[in-house]
Scaffold this motif. Structure first.
Motif, PDB file in Angstrom:
ATOM      1  N   TYR A  29      30.577   3.104  60.765  1.00  0.00           N
ATOM      2  CA  TYR A  29      32.121   3.088  60.754  1.00  0.00           C
ATOM      3  C   TYR A  29      32.584   1.646  60.965  1.00  0.00           C
ATOM      4  N   ILE A  30      31.878   1.036  62.092  1.00  0.00           N
ATOM      5  CA  ILE A  30      32.316  -0.281  62.399  1.00  0.00           C
ATOM      6  C   ILE A  30      32.227  -1.290  61.340  1.00  0.00           C
ATOM      7  N   ASN A  31      31.125  -1.250  60.887  1.00  0.00           N
ATOM      8  CA  ASN A  31      30.746  -1.953  59.573  1.00  0.00           C
ATOM      9  C   ASN A  31      31.680  -1.951  58.114  1.00  0.00           C
ATOM     10  N   ASP A  32      32.121  -0.488  58.169  1.00  0.00           N
ATOM     11  CA  ASP A  32      32.891  -0.100  56.972  1.00  0.00           C
ATOM     12  C   ASP A  32      34.432  -0.631  57.325  1.00  0.00           C
ATOM     13  N   ARG A  33      34.971  -0.673  58.748  1.00  0.00           N
ATOM     14  CA  ARG A  33      36.271  -0.931  59.017  1.00  0.00           C
ATOM     15  C   ARG A  33      36.431  -2.544  59.333  1.00  0.00           C
ATOM     16  N   TYR A  34      35.272  -3.260  59.964  1.00  0.00           N
ATOM     17  CA  TYR A  34      35.593  -4.718  60.284  1.00  0.00           C
ATOM     18  C   TYR A  34      34.522  -5.425  59.506  1.00  0.00           C
ATOM     19  N   GLY A  35      33.741  -4.856  58.681  1.00  0.00           N
ATOM     20  CA  GLY A  35      32.778  -5.803  57.880  1.00  0.00           C
ATOM     21  C   GLY A  35      31.462  -6.061  58.661  1.00  0.00           C
ATOM     22  N   HIS A  36      30.435  -6.294  57.886  1.00  0.00           N
ATOM     23  CA  HIS A  36      28.924  -6.367  58.325  1.00  0.00           C
ATOM     24  C   HIS A  36      28.848  -7.488  59.238  1.00  0.00           C
ATOM     25  N   GLN A  37      29.704  -8.392  59.147  1.00  0.00           N
ATOM     26  CA  GLN A  37      29.570  -9.723  60.280  1.00  0.00           C
ATOM     27  C   GLN A  37      29.846  -9.219  61.517  1.00  0.00           C
ATOM     28  N   SER A  79      39.899  -8.028  67.407  1.00  0.00           N
ATOM     29  CA  SER A  79      40.543  -6.797  67.921  1.00  0.00           C
ATOM     30  C   SER A  79      40.045  -6.971  69.620  1.00  0.00           C
ATOM     31  N   ALA A  80      40.931  -7.434  70.296  1.00  0.00           N
ATOM     32  CA  ALA A  80      40.576  -7.681  71.835  1.00  0.00           C
ATOM     33  C   ALA A  80      40.593  -6.261  72.417  1.00  0.00           C
ATOM     34  N   ASP A  81      40.873  -5.233  71.986  1.00  0.00           N
ATOM     35  CA  ASP A  81      40.763  -3.950  72.440  1.00  0.00           C
ATOM     36  C   ASP A  81      39.755  -3.081  71.913  1.00  0.00           C
ATOM     37  N   PHE A  82      38.952  -3.678  71.023  1.00  0.00           N
ATOM     38  CA  PHE A  82      37.730  -3.039  70.410  1.00  0.00           C
ATOM     39  C   PHE A  82      36.598  -2.945  71.476  1.00  0.00           C
ATOM     40  N   GLY A  83      36.240  -1.853  71.727  1.00  0.00           N
ATOM     41  CA  GLY A  83      34.981  -1.364  72.485  1.00  0.00           C
ATOM     42  C   GLY A  83      33.793  -0.649  71.577  1.00  0.00           C
ATOM     43  N   TYR A  84      32.851  -0.853  72.012  1.00  0.00           N
ATOM     44  CA  TYR A  84      31.684   0.097  71.516  1.00  0.00           C
ATOM     45  C   TYR A  84      30.947   0.874  72.700  1.00  0.00           C
ATOM     46  N   SER A  85      29.920   1.839  72.197  1.00  0.00           N
ATOM     47  CA  SER A  85      29.210   2.345  73.043  1.00  0.00           C
ATOM     48  C   SER A  85      27.843   2.440  72.451  1.00  0.00           C
ATOM     49  N   ARG A  97      23.251   1.806  84.232  1.00  0.00           N
ATOM     50  CA  ARG A  97      23.975   0.474  84.380  1.00  0.00           C
ATOM     51  C   ARG A  97      24.264  -0.186  83.169  1.00  0.00           C
ATOM     52  N   MET A  98      23.333   0.056  82.128  1.00  0.00           N
ATOM     53  CA  MET A  98      23.545  -0.404  80.725  1.00  0.00           C
ATOM     54  C   MET A  98      24.589   0.201  80.061  1.00  0.00           C
ATOM     55  N   LEU A  99      24.823   1.328  80.242  1.00  0.00           N
ATOM     56  CA  LEU A  99      26.061   1.985  79.470  1.00  0.00           C
ATOM     57  C   LEU A  99      27.462   1.432  80.098  1.00  0.00           C
ATOM     58  N   ALA A 100      27.441   1.286  81.275  1.00  0.00           N
ATOM     59  CA  ALA A 100      28.402   0.679  81.883  1.00  0.00           C
ATOM     60  C   ALA A 100      28.966  -0.824  81.453  1.00  0.00           C
ATOM     61  N   ALA A 101      27.701  -1.498  81.341  1.00  0.00           N
ATOM     62  CA  ALA A 101      27.910  -2.841  80.916  1.00  0.00           C
ATOM     63  C   ALA A 101      28.500  -2.855  79.562  1.00  0.00           C
ATOM     64  N   ILE A 102      28.117  -2.107  78.632  1.00  0.00           N
ATOM     65  CA  ILE A 102      28.523  -2.122  77.332  1.00  0.00           C
ATOM     66  C   ILE A 102      29.966  -1.249  76.997  1.00  0.00           C
ATOM     67  N   ARG A 103      30.332  -0.696  78.006  1.00  0.00           N
ATOM     68  CA  ARG A 103      31.557  -0.007  78.036  1.00  0.00           C
ATOM     69  C   ARG A 103      32.862  -1.021  78.379  1.00  0.00           C
ATOM     70  N   GLY A 155      29.597  -6.188  62.707  1.00  0.00           N
ATOM     71  CA  GLY A 155      28.537  -5.338  63.181  1.00  0.00           C
ATOM     72  C   GLY A 155      27.402  -6.294  63.717  1.00  0.00           C
ATOM     73  N   ASP A 156      27.059  -7.425  62.982  1.00  0.00           N
ATOM     74  CA  ASP A 156      26.119  -8.217  63.645  1.00  0.00           C
ATOM     75  C   ASP A 156      26.593  -8.887  64.978  1.00  0.00           C
ATOM     76  N   VAL A 157      27.826  -9.218  64.858  1.00  0.00           N
ATOM     77  CA  VAL A 157      28.188  -9.655  66.290  1.00  0.00           C
ATOM     78  C   VAL A 157      28.041  -8.586  67.317  1.00  0.00           C
ATOM     79  N   ILE A 158      28.253  -7.381  67.062  1.00  0.00           N
ATOM     80  CA  ILE A 158      28.257  -6.240  67.851  1.00  0.00           C
ATOM     81  C   ILE A 158      26.420  -6.231  68.419  1.00  0.00           C
ATOM     82  N   LEU A 159      25.771  -6.174  67.253  1.00  0.00           N
ATOM     83  CA  LEU A 159      24.314  -5.983  67.753  1.00  0.00           C
ATOM     84  C   LEU A 159      23.774  -7.312  68.429  1.00  0.00           C
TER      85      LEU A 159
END
Length: 300
Positions: free
Chosen positions: A183-191, A254-260, A240-246, A193-197
């Motif tokens: 969904y993230i790739n479709d909405r924001y583009g594969h680039q 998109s300054a308010d964009f978060g992922y999990s 702790r990892m979950l908290a760091a990613i949240r 998605g790579d940033v998130i990875l």
């Protein structure tokens, strides 16, 4: 016994061979005079290895680090540093010296580093050896994120299972999977998605101990190998990892964009193969996804 210990300390401090010991959190706990001189350490300093490397990189001394982006180099190096019981390699210093370095790691994560000056040895094969080292590093590194790849992570799982059979030491495997990456790739583009990875790899690597192994095994799936770790402790580490990613907001557009991400944890059992423990962790991951994502499930 105290006298023998003092003699050993004097011998270590007087030798031209570099010697140092790091604890399981990669903090320097002992270094002889030769090591402190090579890496510009005061007598009472006990820095983290990462802080020592950063300081020397910024001041242009110590180990030669051939990287334009120090943080990317650090994440990539930490994903493999101290994960094997023993390794040996060449490294060069800014002052022109070449060292033959060995690292011996105990099951609790403590590591002994010994380095000999090999500058005067015949160097005609050095380029070949350097090229081989680079090829080995590339074969064990995920190209996109810079962390360890499936090959390296699988080997560490095999070593953990082998130690369990011979020493009875507990350990866990955690499968981490980013939520809704398609969904993230479709909405924001594969680039994006790579940033998130990339952001995910950096933030998770900061949370693992040096004795643990973290890597990308494909797509949006990552694995953490936790030797000598019971299930309850593994769950706390992944929490702790979950908290760091949240708390991460990696997209500049998109300054308010978060992922999990979701996680499945499986404890290794006697007689397990790599496929066995991974299958149980994958089943737990599927349960976490079905329960709503952004959570941890333990294998039955």
């Amino acid at each position: 016994m105290d006298e023998i210990f003092r003699k050993l300390l004097h011998l270590c401090n007087d030798t031209p061979v570099l010697a140092a010991a790091y604890d399981g959190f990669d903090r320097l706990r002992y270094a002889n005079q030769a090591f402190r001189s090579a890496y510009f350490l005061e007598a009472d300093e006990t820095p983290l290895w990462s802080d020592l490397m950063r300081r020397n990189f910024e001041t242009g001394r110590g180990t030669v680090i051939r990287a334009g982006d120090f943080d990317a180099w650090l994440i990539s190096t930490q994903s493999r540093r101290g994960k094997m019981g023993f390794r040996a390699f060449e490294t060069d210093l800014v002052d022109g010296r070449w060292l033959w370095m060995t690292e011996t790691v105990q099951s609790d994560g403590w590591m002994l580093c010994i380095a000999n000056d090999i500058t005067k040895l015949r160097a005609h094969g050095r380029t070949v050896r350097q090229d081989l080292d680079k090829a080995i590093k590339a074969s064990n590194t995920d190209e996109l994120t810079g962390v360890a790849n499936r090959r390296f992570v699988t080997a560490r799982m095999g070593e953990m299972l082998q130690r369990m059979q011979t020493e009875g030491r507990a350990g866990c495997v955690c499968v981490l999977d980013l939520d809704n990456l398609k969904y993230i790739n479709d909405r924001y583009g594969h680039q994006a998605g790579d940033v998130i990875l990339g952001d995910f790899a950096v933030r998770i690597q900061r949370e693992v101990r040096r004795s643990d192994c973290f890597g990308r095994v494909g797509g949006e799936e990552f694995v953490v190998v936790l030797p000598n770790t019971p299930t309850a402790a593994a769950e706390l580490i992944v929490a702790r990892m979950l908290a760091a990613i949240r708390n991460s907001r990696p997209l500049s557009q998109s300054a308010d964009f978060g992922y999990s991400f979701s996680a499945g944890i499986a404890a290794a059992q006697r007689g397990d193969t790599i496929d066995d423990v991974l299958a149980r962790a994958d089943t737990a991951l599927y349960s976490a996804k079905m329960a709503g994502r952004n959570r941890i499930h333990l294998a039955a």
